[in-house]
Each structure stands twice: as C-alpha cells, then as structure tokens.
Write a protein that holds these residues in place. Structure first.
Motif, PDB file in Angstrom:
ATOM      1  N   MET A   1       0.989  -1.299  -0.128  1.00 39.18           N
ATOM      2  CA  MET A   1      -0.177   0.063  -0.009  1.00 39.18           C
ATOM      3  C   MET A   1       0.778   1.252   0.113  1.00 39.18           C
ATOM      4  N   THR A   2       0.345   2.051  -0.785  1.00 38.58           N
ATOM      5  CA  THR A   2       1.231   3.573  -0.953  1.00 38.58           C
ATOM      6  C   THR A   2       0.298   4.617  -0.465  1.00 38.58           C
ATOM      7  N   ASP A   3       1.207   5.642   0.314  1.00 36.19           N
ATOM      8  CA  ASP A   3       0.468   6.754   0.938  1.00 36.19           C
ATOM      9  C   ASP A   3       0.625   8.005  -0.107  1.00 36.19           C
ATOM     10  N   VAL A   4      -0.209   8.741  -0.232  1.00 37.60           N
ATOM     11  CA  VAL A   4       0.002  10.013  -1.031  1.00 37.60           C
ATOM     12  C   VAL A   4      -0.792  11.181  -0.352  1.00 37.60           C
ATOM     13  N   ALA A   5      -0.211  12.338  -0.193  1.00 31.42           N
ATOM     14  CA  ALA A   5      -0.665  13.480   0.350  1.00 31.42           C
ATOM     15  C   ALA A   5      -1.008  14.662  -0.444  1.00 31.42           C
ATOM     16  N   LEU A   6      -2.021  15.187  -0.458  1.00 24.91           N
ATOM     17  CA  LEU A   6      -2.546  16.231  -1.595  1.00 24.91           C
ATOM     18  C   LEU A   6      -3.283  17.150  -0.796  1.00 24.91           C
ATOM     19  N   THR A   7      -3.417  18.454  -1.490  1.00 27.41           N
ATOM     20  CA  THR A   7      -4.267  19.584  -0.748  1.00 27.41           C
ATOM     21  C   THR A   7      -5.177  20.040  -1.898  1.00 27.41           C
ATOM     22  N   GLU A   8      -6.386  20.344  -1.101  1.00 32.38           N
ATOM     23  CA  GLU A   8      -7.537  20.527  -2.202  1.00 32.38           C
ATOM     24  C   GLU A   8      -7.226  21.593  -2.769  1.00 32.38           C
ATOM     25  N   HIS A   9      -7.383  21.237  -4.245  1.00 34.42           N
ATOM     26  CA  HIS A   9      -7.329  22.505  -5.256  1.00 34.42           C
ATOM     27  C   HIS A   9      -5.589  22.991  -5.309  1.00 34.42           C
ATOM     28  N   GLY A  10      -4.728  22.232  -5.113  1.00 37.70           N
ATOM     29  CA  GLY A  10      -3.596  22.335  -4.862  1.00 37.70           C
ATOM     30  C   GLY A  10      -2.691  21.932  -6.050  1.00 37.70           C
ATOM     31  N   ALA A  11      -1.416  21.688  -6.279  1.00 36.61           N
ATOM     32  CA  ALA A  11      -0.561  21.443  -7.364  1.00 36.61           C
ATOM     33  C   ALA A  11      -0.596  19.989  -7.395  1.00 36.61           C
ATOM     34  N   ALA A  12      -0.763  19.679  -8.779  1.00 37.55           N
ATOM     35  CA  ALA A  12      -0.679  18.156  -9.123  1.00 37.55           C
ATOM     36  C   ALA A  12       0.567  17.817  -8.901  1.00 37.55           C
ATOM     37  N   LEU A  13       0.453  16.233  -8.433  1.00 40.31           N
ATOM     38  CA  LEU A  13       1.611  15.367  -7.968  1.00 40.31           C
ATOM     39  C   LEU A  13       1.820  14.148  -8.889  1.00 40.31           C
ATOM     40  N   SER A  14       3.062  13.932  -9.446  1.00 42.25           N
ATOM     41  CA  SER A  14       3.424  12.913 -10.372  1.00 42.25           C
ATOM     42  C   SER A  14       3.715  11.768  -9.565  1.00 42.25           C
ATOM     43  N   LEU A  15       3.197  10.513  -9.701  1.00 43.27           N
ATOM     44  CA  LEU A  15       3.483   9.381  -8.814  1.00 43.27           C
ATOM     45  C   LEU A  15       3.568   8.228  -9.670  1.00 43.27           C
ATOM     46  N   PRO A  16       4.559   7.270  -9.343  1.00 45.04           N
ATOM     47  CA  PRO A  16       4.677   6.094 -10.145  1.00 45.04           C
ATOM     48  C   PRO A  16       3.696   5.094  -9.692  1.00 45.04           C
ATOM     49  N   LEU A  17       2.674   4.886 -10.724  1.00 43.40           N
ATOM     50  CA  LEU A  17       1.456   3.955 -10.641  1.00 43.40           C
ATOM     51  C   LEU A  17       1.357   2.843 -11.908  1.00 43.40           C
ATOM     52  N   SER A  18       1.099   1.555 -11.520  1.00 48.35           N
ATOM     53  CA  SER A  18       0.819   0.798 -12.620  1.00 48.35           C
ATOM     54  C   SER A  18      -0.549   1.273 -13.437  1.00 48.35           C
ATOM     55  N   GLY A  19      -0.470   0.794 -14.639  1.00 50.18           N
ATOM     56  CA  GLY A  19      -1.654   1.511 -15.457  1.00 50.18           C
ATOM     57  C   GLY A  19      -2.875   0.912 -14.711  1.00 50.18           C
ATOM     58  N   ALA A  20      -3.061  -0.382 -14.217  1.00 51.27           N
ATOM     59  CA  ALA A  20      -4.254  -0.856 -13.665  1.00 51.27           C
ATOM     60  C   ALA A  20      -4.909   0.068 -12.206  1.00 51.27           C
ATOM     61  N   LEU A  21      -3.752   0.393 -11.510  1.00 51.63           N
ATOM     62  CA  LEU A  21      -4.195   1.006 -10.277  1.00 51.63           C
ATOM     63  C   LEU A  21      -4.428   2.532 -10.756  1.00 51.63           C
ATOM     64  N   GLY A  22      -3.728   3.128 -11.719  1.00 52.04           N
ATOM     65  CA  GLY A  22      -3.964   4.725 -12.048  1.00 52.04           C
ATOM     66  C   GLY A  22      -5.547   4.778 -12.726  1.00 52.04           C
ATOM     67  N   ARG A  23      -5.805   3.619 -13.466  1.00 51.54           N
ATOM     68  CA  ARG A  23      -7.229   3.644 -13.971  1.00 51.54           C
ATOM     69  C   ARG A  23      -8.113   3.558 -12.985  1.00 51.54           C
ATOM     70  N   ALA A  24      -7.899   2.671 -11.755  1.00 51.47           N
ATOM     71  CA  ALA A  24      -8.841   2.570 -10.713  1.00 51.47           C
ATOM     72  C   ALA A  24      -9.065   3.918 -10.058  1.00 51.47           C
ATOM     73  N   VAL A  25      -7.888   4.656  -9.773  1.00 51.22           N
ATOM     74  CA  VAL A  25      -7.932   5.910  -9.068  1.00 51.22           C
ATOM     75  C   VAL A  25      -8.774   6.860  -9.854  1.00 51.22           C
ATOM     76  N   ALA A  26      -8.389   6.913 -11.099  1.00 49.63           N
ATOM     77  CA  ALA A  26      -9.259   7.723 -11.854  1.00 49.63           C
ATOM     78  C   ALA A  26     -10.758   7.424 -11.998  1.00 49.63           C
ATOM     79  N   ALA A  27     -11.257   6.075 -12.048  1.00 48.57           N
ATOM     80  CA  ALA A  27     -12.589   5.774 -11.983  1.00 48.57           C
ATOM     81  C   ALA A  27     -13.331   5.943 -10.612  1.00 48.57           C
ATOM     82  N   SER A  28     -12.281   6.194  -9.504  1.00 50.99           N
ATOM     83  CA  SER A  28     -13.026   6.487  -8.296  1.00 50.99           C
ATOM     84  C   SER A  28     -13.407   7.662  -8.229  1.00 50.99           C
ATOM     85  N   ARG A  29     -12.920   8.692  -9.009  1.00 57.07           N
ATOM     86  CA  ARG A  29     -13.349  10.126  -8.932  1.00 57.07           C
ATOM     87  C   ARG A  29     -12.913  10.693  -7.558  1.00 57.07           C
TER      88      ARG A  29
END
Length: 221
Positions: A1-29
């Motif tokens: 499991m990987t943790d990432v910290a973001l701020t609401e309406h903050g700068a985007a963060l580039s993170l190494p993710l597999s295609g499957a996990l990246g698509r799951a994150v995108a689909a979760s909205r």
C-alpha cells in the motif's frame, strides 16, 4: 500500500503507478488522475473538491491511500462550520487546534476535549426503564407478560422498574463514539492515549450495537 498526500485544489503530483491502479484511481473520482504526458509509468494526481482519506484498490490487489487536506487550515475550517450552524456575529478567532494536520483526527481531538470537560464532575446518571425476567420482585409486575410466559410457574416474574444508573443514552453515545474514533487510522499516540482513558471512564456503559438506532436523549438544564 502506498500513501500520497494532496491539498484541495493544490498542485498536481506525479506518482509512479501501474496502469491498472492508475485507472482505478481515475474511475474512483476521488481525485483527478491521468497518465503523466512527460514521464512514462507515472500518473498525475490532483485534488479537486473533496477532502478526507480514501483507499483505492486496483484489480491486482495493489492499493493507494490518498489523504486530501482542505485548502483552509483545519482550525479555521472548524470555526467556519461552527459559524454556519450558529452565526452570532463574525469573529476572527481560530479554533485552538494545532496538533492535528488532518480532519478526522482533528475532530477526534475536539470530541475528546469536550467529552473530558463534560465528565469532569463524573458520569451523568439518570433513570432508565428496564423490563426483565427476574427471580426477585422489584418495581411493577408486567401482568400480561407474566400470564403469557409463566402461567402456572414459580418463581420467575416479569417486571418493569426504573433504575438509577450511568448506563443512560448520553453516556452510551459517548462510549460508542469513543470506540468508533479509536478505530480511525492516523491517530497520534497522545490522542489515542486520551481516548483510551476516556473509554476506561465509560467502561461500565453499554455501547450501541452496530446497526442499532441511537437512543433518544434530551439536553438537560
């Protein structure tokens, strides 16, 4: 499991993710997620209008925990929430809450602080109506239940009585909330210790079972 910290309406963060996990994150909205156009194998994540903590699991079992902090400092956010519930004139004060950087632990700390203040004089007591089958007569006999359940039997009796106890709705709500907060991840050692001490004070109080309706209570005084 990987943790990432973001701020609401903050700068985007580039993170190494597999295609499957990246698509799951995108689909979760939960956040805006898209492949990084500049670096293959990385995804750009950006928090939009949601705050809190969410864990997204991909089809292969890998997961990503996303922690999104509000753009407004938590102590100020809590003040604004209170103001929205009861606006009695604008004040510029912040809520005194510097120890917790995330929203749920901050709410847990505020709860512990208020519960500790409420219980400084001891647990509130009150009368609770109890219906039970007993071998000792106390209170009032429930005649209909006695005839239906124990006709011709002795000595069990169906009774109803008022008991003066700490196991009342107000304390049960406090006990249940304490138990739930202790299950939160990310609590500091100090806060967890404070909640555990609060639960010890409420040890003789019955928690509300999962799926049960909260008991009804009325403000006193």
């Amino acid at each position: 499991m990987t943790d990432v910290a973001l701020t609401e309406h903050g700068a985007a963060l580039s993170l190494p993710l597999s295609g499957a996990l990246g698509r799951a994150v995108a689909a979760s909205r939960t956040v805006e997620a898209a492949p990084d156009p500049h670096v293959p194998g990385r995804w750009r994540l950006k928090a939009a209008g949601k705050v809190g903590v969410a864990t997204v699991t991909g089809p292969g079992g890998e997961s990503l925990t996303i922690r999104i902090a509000p753009k407004v400092p938590i102590r100020r956010l809590l003040f604004l929430l209170g103001y929205a519930l009861g606006a009695k004139g604008w004040r510029d004060d912040d809520v005194s809450l510097d120890a917790e950087p995330e929203l749920l632990p901050a709410l847990a700390r505020l709860f512990e602080r208020q519960a500790d203040r409420a219980l400084r004089q001891g647990l509130l007591q009150g009368y609770r109506t109890t219906e039970e089958t007993s071998l000792v007569m106390r209170g009032r006999l429930r005649e209909a239940d006695q005839i239906r359940r124990h006709h011709g039997e002795f000595p069990a009796v169906e009774i109803v009585h008022d008991e003066y106890t700490t196991d009342i709705a107000e304390n049960r709500l406090l006990r249940t909330a304490t138990d739930r907060l202790l299950r939160l991840p990310g609590l500091s050692r100090d806060l967890r210790g404070r909640l555990l001490r609060l639960r010890v004070r409420l040890a003789d109080v019955t928690p509300i079972g999962r799926g049960h309706e909260p008991p009804v209570w009325r403000p006193r005084g």
